[in-house]
Design a protein around this motif. Structure first.
Motif, PDB file in Angstrom:
ATOM      1  N   LEU A   1      39.536  40.973  33.410  1.00  0.00           N
ATOM      2  CA  LEU A   1      38.703  39.836  33.050  1.00  0.00           C
ATOM      3  C   LEU A   1      37.932  39.282  34.243  1.00  0.00           C
ATOM      4  O   LEU A   1      36.823  38.769  34.110  1.00  0.00           O
ATOM      5  CB  LEU A   1      39.573  38.730  32.432  1.00  0.00           C
ATOM      6  CG  LEU A   1      38.844  37.491  31.902  1.00  0.00           C
ATOM      7  CD1 LEU A   1      37.768  37.868  30.892  1.00  0.00           C
ATOM      8  CD2 LEU A   1      39.828  36.521  31.275  1.00  0.00           C
ATOM      9  N   LEU A   2      38.492  39.416  35.452  1.00  0.00           N
ATOM     10  CA  LEU A   2      37.858  38.884  36.657  1.00  0.00           C
ATOM     11  C   LEU A   2      37.134  39.951  37.472  1.00  0.00           C
ATOM     12  O   LEU A   2      36.378  39.630  38.392  1.00  0.00           O
ATOM     13  CB  LEU A   2      38.921  38.228  37.550  1.00  0.00           C
ATOM     14  CG  LEU A   2      39.738  37.092  36.937  1.00  0.00           C
ATOM     15  CD1 LEU A   2      40.798  36.620  37.930  1.00  0.00           C
ATOM     16  CD2 LEU A   2      38.844  35.939  36.521  1.00  0.00           C
TER      17      LEU A   2
ATOM     18  N   VAL B   1      45.744  38.659  41.464  1.00  0.00           N
ATOM     19  CA  VAL B   1      46.578  37.960  40.481  1.00  0.00           C
ATOM     20  C   VAL B   1      48.007  38.474  40.613  1.00  0.00           C
ATOM     21  O   VAL B   1      48.241  39.683  40.651  1.00  0.00           O
ATOM     22  CB  VAL B   1      46.059  38.162  39.044  1.00  0.00           C
ATOM     23  CG1 VAL B   1      47.033  37.555  38.029  1.00  0.00           C
ATOM     24  CG2 VAL B   1      44.675  37.539  38.889  1.00  0.00           C
TER      25      VAL B   1
ATOM     26  N   CYS C   1      46.563  33.081  40.911  1.00  0.00           N
ATOM     27  CA  CYS C   1      45.330  33.823  41.181  1.00  0.00           C
ATOM     28  C   CYS C   1      44.760  33.356  42.512  1.00  0.00           C
ATOM     29  O   CYS C   1      44.458  32.167  42.682  1.00  0.00           O
ATOM     30  CB  CYS C   1      44.325  33.593  40.058  1.00  0.00           C
ATOM     31  SG  CYS C   1      42.751  34.464  40.291  1.00  0.00           S
TER      32      CYS C   1
ATOM     33  N   THR D   1      34.059  32.176  34.924  1.00  0.00           N
ATOM     34  CA  THR D   1      34.919  33.325  34.628  1.00  0.00           C
ATOM     35  C   THR D   1      36.386  32.978  34.875  1.00  0.00           C
ATOM     36  O   THR D   1      37.271  33.379  34.109  1.00  0.00           O
ATOM     37  CB  THR D   1      34.502  34.536  35.483  1.00  0.00           C
ATOM     38  OG1 THR D   1      33.134  34.851  35.214  1.00  0.00           O
ATOM     39  CG2 THR D   1      35.362  35.751  35.168  1.00  0.00           C
TER      40      THR D   1
ATOM     41  N   LYS E   1      37.661  31.180  31.936  1.00  0.00           N
ATOM     42  CA  LYS E   1      38.018  32.084  30.838  1.00  0.00           C
ATOM     43  C   LYS E   1      39.387  32.690  31.067  1.00  0.00           C
ATOM     44  O   LYS E   1      40.194  32.821  30.141  1.00  0.00           O
ATOM     45  CB  LYS E   1      36.960  33.183  30.706  1.00  0.00           C
ATOM     46  CG  LYS E   1      35.598  32.701  30.221  1.00  0.00           C
ATOM     47  CD  LYS E   1      34.612  33.866  30.142  1.00  0.00           C
ATOM     48  CE  LYS E   1      33.241  33.392  29.699  1.00  0.00           C
ATOM     49  NZ  LYS E   1      32.255  34.508  29.668  1.00  0.00           N
ATOM     50  N   TRP E   2      39.661  33.068  32.316  1.00  0.00           N
ATOM     51  CA  TRP E   2      40.962  33.664  32.630  1.00  0.00           C
ATOM     52  C   TRP E   2      42.080  32.643  32.415  1.00  0.00           C
ATOM     53  O   TRP E   2      43.103  32.945  31.780  1.00  0.00           O
ATOM     54  CB  TRP E   2      40.979  34.167  34.071  1.00  0.00           C
ATOM     55  CG  TRP E   2      42.318  34.700  34.488  1.00  0.00           C
ATOM     56  CD1 TRP E   2      42.843  35.931  34.207  1.00  0.00           C
ATOM     57  CD2 TRP E   2      43.328  33.992  35.233  1.00  0.00           C
ATOM     58  NE1 TRP E   2      44.112  36.045  34.739  1.00  0.00           N
ATOM     59  CE2 TRP E   2      44.423  34.876  35.370  1.00  0.00           C
ATOM     60  CE3 TRP E   2      43.388  32.726  35.800  1.00  0.00           C
ATOM     61  CZ2 TRP E   2      45.585  34.507  36.059  1.00  0.00           C
ATOM     62  CZ3 TRP E   2      44.549  32.357  36.479  1.00  0.00           C
ATOM     63  CH2 TRP E   2      45.623  33.235  36.597  1.00  0.00           C
TER      64      TRP E   2
ATOM     65  N   GLU F   1      45.218  32.685  29.650  1.00  0.00           N
ATOM     66  CA  GLU F   1      46.629  32.574  30.007  1.00  0.00           C
ATOM     67  C   GLU F   1      47.299  31.435  29.247  1.00  0.00           C
ATOM     68  O   GLU F   1      48.432  31.564  28.774  1.00  0.00           O
ATOM     69  CB  GLU F   1      46.773  32.357  31.519  1.00  0.00           C
ATOM     70  CG  GLU F   1      46.361  33.536  32.372  1.00  0.00           C
ATOM     71  CD  GLU F   1      47.236  34.755  32.135  1.00  0.00           C
ATOM     72  OE1 GLU F   1      48.462  34.574  31.953  1.00  0.00           O
ATOM     73  OE2 GLU F   1      46.704  35.880  32.133  1.00  0.00           O
TER      74      GLU F   1
END
Length: 300
Positions: free
Chosen positions: A136-137, A146, A159, A181, A184-185, A189
């Motif tokens: 995702l990142l 991460v 992270c 972004t 979003k991560w 989670e």
């Protein structure tokens, strides 16, 4: 999917539980200011030019860490796995604990620097799963790591990031997109587990004051976002860089401010030093370590 190097350094004392250190854990971040060998990039960024200088800087960097050993310290401007291993060895000698280094490859083709971390496994925590870069990142954050830590009864999802400097219109937009972004991560989670202990830390290159609506971090932070900047939990003004800015931050999920996930934010400190300018910068770093303390809490 994951690009990482994970090496265990068995140096120092044996493992013991968190309760043996008063039910507290320390989470830190430090930008190491070009800690790699002299001829390992096409840029001259103030990195050590000789082996003797390299080891002197390594000792100095660990000497800046908190007096009590951090459970985890996220590192930025690291050259490679070798650097994290060496810092782990020095930390083991300083604290007489066992440290495990973690390194994630970089996609930064300009500076070639990376993010990394060091875990004090003597405190009864282990690495869960596979630390490294995550899908995702991956496209937006060239420098990130991460990692998930567990002590058997609770977990921490951390992270480590080093974001773009907002120099020029394009870079400013890219930095803002990096923060979106990260949101979003974090959202993903916390959708999986609303009580997850999520931490994003590192050098965000954010020159705006803490809490500013103009900050690129604003989408990440409450009330609009899922995380809280621990600096905003105090009435102090923080400077994490020798130029007086607060580039380095620790952001945490609601569970870590309420204690719902077993650990509760207690305090934050910046270990300021007098070696961030002039000739001293070569031997140290122009950033200051930031350390957040979390206390054991009953899960809700």
């Amino acid at each position: 999917m994951f690009q990482m190097v994970l090496i265990l350094i068995l140096v120092g004392g044996g493992a013991f539980s968190a309760s043996a250190v008063g039910g507290r854990i320390l989470i830190s971040t430090l930008n190491c200011n070009a800690f790699f060998g002299g001829n390992e990039t096409r840029l001259q960024m103030g990195q050590p030019s000789t082996a003797e200088d390299y080891w002197k800087k390594a000792e100095n960097l660990v000497g800046l860490w908190s007096a009590s050993p951090p459970l985890f310290i996220g590192l930025q401007e690291i050259g490679g796995a070798r650097e994290v291993v060496n810092l782990s060895k020095i930390a083991a000698s300083r604290y007489h604990h066992v440290f495990q280094p973690v390194f994630a490859n970089t996609k930064d083709t300009y500076t070639e620097e990376a993010c990394a971390g060091v875990v004090d496994v003597s405190q009864g925590w282990q690495i869960a799963g596979h630390p490294g870069r995550v899908p995702l990142l991956d496209a937006m954050l060239s420098k990130h790591l991460v990692i998930e830590l567990t002590n058997g009864s609770s977990t921490l999802k951390i992270c480590v990031v080093h974001l773009r400097r907002p120099i020029g219109k394009l870079a400013k937009t890219e930095q803002e997109n990096q923060c979106k972004t990260l949101k979003k991560w974090a959202d993903a989670e916390l959708t999986k587990n609303p009580k997850a202990n999520v931490i994003i830390l590192g050098d965000f290159n954010d020159s705006k004051p803490v809490g500013s609506e103009e900050s690129p971090l604003a989408p990440l932070l409450s009330p609009a976002g899922p995380l809280c900047d621990v600096f905003s939990r105090t009435d102090q003004t923080f400077h994490t860089h020798a130029n007086g800015r607060a580039y380095d931050r620790i952001l945490v999920s609601d569970a870590l401010t309420t204690g719902a996930g077993g650990w509760k934010f207690q305090s934050v400190a910046v270990q300021r030093h007098a070696h961030g300018k002039g000739a001293d910068k070569y031997w140290f770093t122009d950033h200051f370590p930031v350390t957040a303390t979390f206390a054991l809490a009953a899960k809700n």
